[in-house]
Design a protein around this motif. Structure first.
Motif, PDB file in Angstrom:
ATOM      1  N   GLN A   1       1.075  -1.178  -0.199  1.00 34.70           N
ATOM      2  CA  GLN A   1       0.179   0.146  -0.157  1.00 34.70           C
ATOM      3  C   GLN A   1       0.880   1.325  -0.111  1.00 34.70           C
ATOM      4  O   GLN A   1       1.897   1.208   1.021  1.00 34.70           O
ATOM      5  CB  GLN A   1      -0.798   0.223   1.029  1.00 34.70           C
ATOM      6  CG  GLN A   1      -2.106   1.229   1.057  1.00 34.70           C
ATOM      7  CD  GLN A   1      -3.441   0.958   1.901  1.00 34.70           C
ATOM      8  OE1 GLN A   1      -3.000   0.122   3.057  1.00 34.70           O
ATOM      9  NE2 GLN A   1      -3.829   2.277   2.283  1.00 34.70           N
ATOM     10  N   VAL A   2       0.743   2.253  -1.042  1.00 34.02           N
ATOM     11  CA  VAL A   2       1.609   3.473  -0.989  1.00 34.02           C
ATOM     12  C   VAL A   2       0.577   4.361   0.788  1.00 34.02           C
ATOM     13  O   VAL A   2      -0.100   4.581   0.746  1.00 34.02           O
ATOM     14  CB  VAL A   2       1.115   4.413  -1.669  1.00 34.02           C
ATOM     15  CG1 VAL A   2       1.936   5.108  -2.399  1.00 34.02           C
ATOM     16  CG2 VAL A   2       1.317   3.518  -3.421  1.00 34.02           C
ATOM     17  N   GLN A   3       2.396   5.089   0.846  1.00 31.29           N
ATOM     18  CA  GLN A   3       1.877   6.036   2.043  1.00 31.29           C
ATOM     19  C   GLN A   3       2.840   7.534   1.542  1.00 31.29           C
ATOM     20  O   GLN A   3       3.972   7.056   1.094  1.00 31.29           O
ATOM     21  CB  GLN A   3       2.059   5.526   3.124  1.00 31.29           C
ATOM     22  CG  GLN A   3       0.960   4.281   3.756  1.00 31.29           C
ATOM     23  CD  GLN A   3       1.206   3.979   5.656  1.00 31.29           C
ATOM     24  OE1 GLN A   3       2.041   3.495   5.601  1.00 31.29           O
ATOM     25  NE2 GLN A   3      -0.078   3.345   6.083  1.00 31.29           N
ATOM     26  N   LEU A   4       2.295   8.428   1.774  1.00 27.59           N
ATOM     27  CA  LEU A   4       3.454   9.541   2.064  1.00 27.59           C
ATOM     28  C   LEU A   4       2.954  10.540   3.418  1.00 27.59           C
ATOM     29  O   LEU A   4       1.590  10.178   4.055  1.00 27.59           O
ATOM     30  CB  LEU A   4       2.222  10.616   1.069  1.00 27.59           C
ATOM     31  CG  LEU A   4       2.826  10.453  -0.387  1.00 27.59           C
ATOM     32  CD1 LEU A   4       2.892  11.225  -1.025  1.00 27.59           C
ATOM     33  CD2 LEU A   4       4.286   9.895  -0.635  1.00 27.59           C
ATOM     34  N   VAL A   5       3.915  10.010   3.983  1.00 30.86           N
ATOM     35  CA  VAL A   5       3.807  10.696   5.663  1.00 30.86           C
ATOM     36  C   VAL A   5       4.843  11.794   5.949  1.00 30.86           C
ATOM     37  O   VAL A   5       5.668  12.032   5.507  1.00 30.86           O
ATOM     38  CB  VAL A   5       4.740   9.648   6.491  1.00 30.86           C
ATOM     39  CG1 VAL A   5       4.180  10.112   8.188  1.00 30.86           C
ATOM     40  CG2 VAL A   5       3.395   8.455   6.357  1.00 30.86           C
ATOM     41  N   GLU A   6       4.011  12.963   6.248  1.00 32.51           N
ATOM     42  CA  GLU A   6       4.434  14.038   6.049  1.00 32.51           C
ATOM     43  C   GLU A   6       5.131  14.187   7.541  1.00 32.51           C
ATOM     44  O   GLU A   6       4.356  14.365   8.635  1.00 32.51           O
ATOM     45  CB  GLU A   6       3.637  15.769   5.354  1.00 32.51           C
ATOM     46  CG  GLU A   6       2.962  15.707   4.330  1.00 32.51           C
ATOM     47  CD  GLU A   6       2.145  15.503   3.966  1.00 32.51           C
ATOM     48  OE1 GLU A   6       0.983  15.016   3.512  1.00 32.51           O
ATOM     49  OE2 GLU A   6       1.063  14.211   5.070  1.00 32.51           O
ATOM     50  N   SER A   7       5.883  15.086   7.864  1.00 34.03           N
ATOM     51  CA  SER A   7       6.901  15.596   9.067  1.00 34.03           C
ATOM     52  C   SER A   7       7.495  16.872   9.840  1.00 34.03           C
ATOM     53  O   SER A   7       7.286  17.415   7.953  1.00 34.03           O
ATOM     54  CB  SER A   7       7.607  14.734   9.893  1.00 34.03           C
ATOM     55  OG  SER A   7       8.779  14.413   8.696  1.00 34.03           O
ATOM     56  N   GLY A   8       7.177  18.133  10.302  1.00 38.65           N
ATOM     57  CA  GLY A   8       8.042  19.231  10.720  1.00 38.65           C
ATOM     58  C   GLY A   8       6.745  20.243  10.686  1.00 38.65           C
ATOM     59  O   GLY A   8       7.656  21.070  10.787  1.00 38.65           O
ATOM     60  N   GLY A   9       5.531  20.346  10.530  1.00 45.37           N
ATOM     61  CA  GLY A   9       5.024  21.004  10.576  1.00 45.37           C
ATOM     62  C   GLY A   9       4.915  21.791  13.023  1.00 45.37           C
ATOM     63  O   GLY A   9       5.586  20.907  12.756  1.00 45.37           O
ATOM     64  N   GLY A  10       3.919  22.693  12.778  1.00 44.12           N
ATOM     65  CA  GLY A  10       4.655  23.169  13.802  1.00 44.12           C
ATOM     66  C   GLY A  10       4.298  24.390  14.020  1.00 44.12           C
ATOM     67  O   GLY A  10       3.385  25.397  12.921  1.00 44.12           O
ATOM     68  N   LEU A  11       4.984  25.506  15.203  1.00 43.28           N
ATOM     69  CA  LEU A  11       3.739  26.747  15.282  1.00 43.28           C
ATOM     70  C   LEU A  11       5.712  27.675  15.022  1.00 43.28           C
ATOM     71  O   LEU A  11       6.462  27.134  16.315  1.00 43.28           O
ATOM     72  CB  LEU A  11       3.426  26.884  16.654  1.00 43.28           C
ATOM     73  CG  LEU A  11       2.979  28.273  17.782  1.00 43.28           C
ATOM     74  CD1 LEU A  11       1.892  29.116  16.119  1.00 43.28           C
ATOM     75  CD2 LEU A  11       2.541  28.748  18.418  1.00 43.28           C
ATOM     76  N   VAL A  12       5.373  28.702  14.539  1.00 45.67           N
ATOM     77  CA  VAL A  12       6.480  29.211  14.186  1.00 45.67           C
ATOM     78  C   VAL A  12       6.217  30.575  14.244  1.00 45.67           C
ATOM     79  O   VAL A  12       5.043  31.328  13.808  1.00 45.67           O
ATOM     80  CB  VAL A  12       7.248  29.121  12.958  1.00 45.67           C
ATOM     81  CG1 VAL A  12       6.803  28.910  11.947  1.00 45.67           C
ATOM     82  CG2 VAL A  12       8.509  29.991  13.276  1.00 45.67           C
ATOM     83  N   GLN A  13       7.053  31.715  14.541  1.00 42.81           N
ATOM     84  CA  GLN A  13       6.402  33.207  14.371  1.00 42.81           C
ATOM     85  C   GLN A  13       6.933  33.929  12.974  1.00 42.81           C
ATOM     86  O   GLN A  13       7.569  32.782  12.887  1.00 42.81           O
ATOM     87  CB  GLN A  13       7.760  33.801  15.766  1.00 42.81           C
ATOM     88  CG  GLN A  13       7.426  33.376  17.042  1.00 42.81           C
ATOM     89  CD  GLN A  13       7.654  34.404  17.901  1.00 42.81           C
ATOM     90  OE1 GLN A  13       8.678  35.018  17.678  1.00 42.81           O
ATOM     91  NE2 GLN A  13       7.524  35.000  19.189  1.00 42.81           N
ATOM     92  N   ALA A  14       6.413  34.811  13.124  1.00 42.76           N
ATOM     93  CA  ALA A  14       6.643  35.538  11.357  1.00 42.76           C
ATOM     94  C   ALA A  14       8.145  35.499  11.498  1.00 42.76           C
ATOM     95  O   ALA A  14       8.578  36.071  12.187  1.00 42.76           O
ATOM     96  CB  ALA A  14       5.974  36.477  11.481  1.00 42.76           C
ATOM     97  N   GLY A  15       9.366  35.221   9.959  1.00 40.55           N
ATOM     98  CA  GLY A  15      10.312  35.240   9.977  1.00 40.55           C
ATOM     99  C   GLY A  15      11.626  34.446  10.546  1.00 40.55           C
ATOM    100  O   GLY A  15      12.248  34.223   9.978  1.00 40.55           O
TER     101      GLY A  15
END
Length: 123
Positions: A1-15
């Protein structure tokens, strides 16, 4: 079964900066273009960036050009999105897409999608 798993998102300040990763499993994606799309609340999914199978051709939305960089490591079946100088308007769920034979800025050629990762940029 094909899977794409994203990671690395989050909360960050502008800039600030974030790097998203998308790992593909179940099938080798080294022969296909891959892309990143995003969707903000109440808005349609929009194109962010795409990369050719070989990594030698990339394409960006005007809104992220010069700030975001897409890259890939075919040995690891992984595509990355380096995001710099983030703005509040970059806040969205970011989706990885794969399995396209062309470097496309529309969702239609992509056969496989990840579940998305949230990126929130505070002002």
């Amino acid at each position: 079964q094909v899977q794409l798993v994203e990671s690395g998102g989050g909360l960050v300040q502008a800039g600030g900066s974030l790097t998203l990763s998308c790992a593909a499993s179940g099938r080798t994606f080294s022969s296909y273009a891959m892309g990143w799309f995003r969707q903000a609340p109440g808005k349609e999914r929009e194109f962010v960036a795409a990369i050719r199978w070989s990594g030698d051709n990339t394409y960006y939305a005007d809104s992220v050009k010069g700030r975001f960089t897409i890259s890939r490591d075919n040995a690891k079946n992984t595509v990355y999105l380096q995001m710099n100088s983030l703005k509040p308007e970059d806040t969205a769920v970011y989706y990885c897409a794969g399995g396209s034979t062309v470097v496309a800025a529309t969702p239609w050629p992509y056969n496989y999608w990840g579940q998305g990762t949230q990126v929130t940029v505070s002002s």
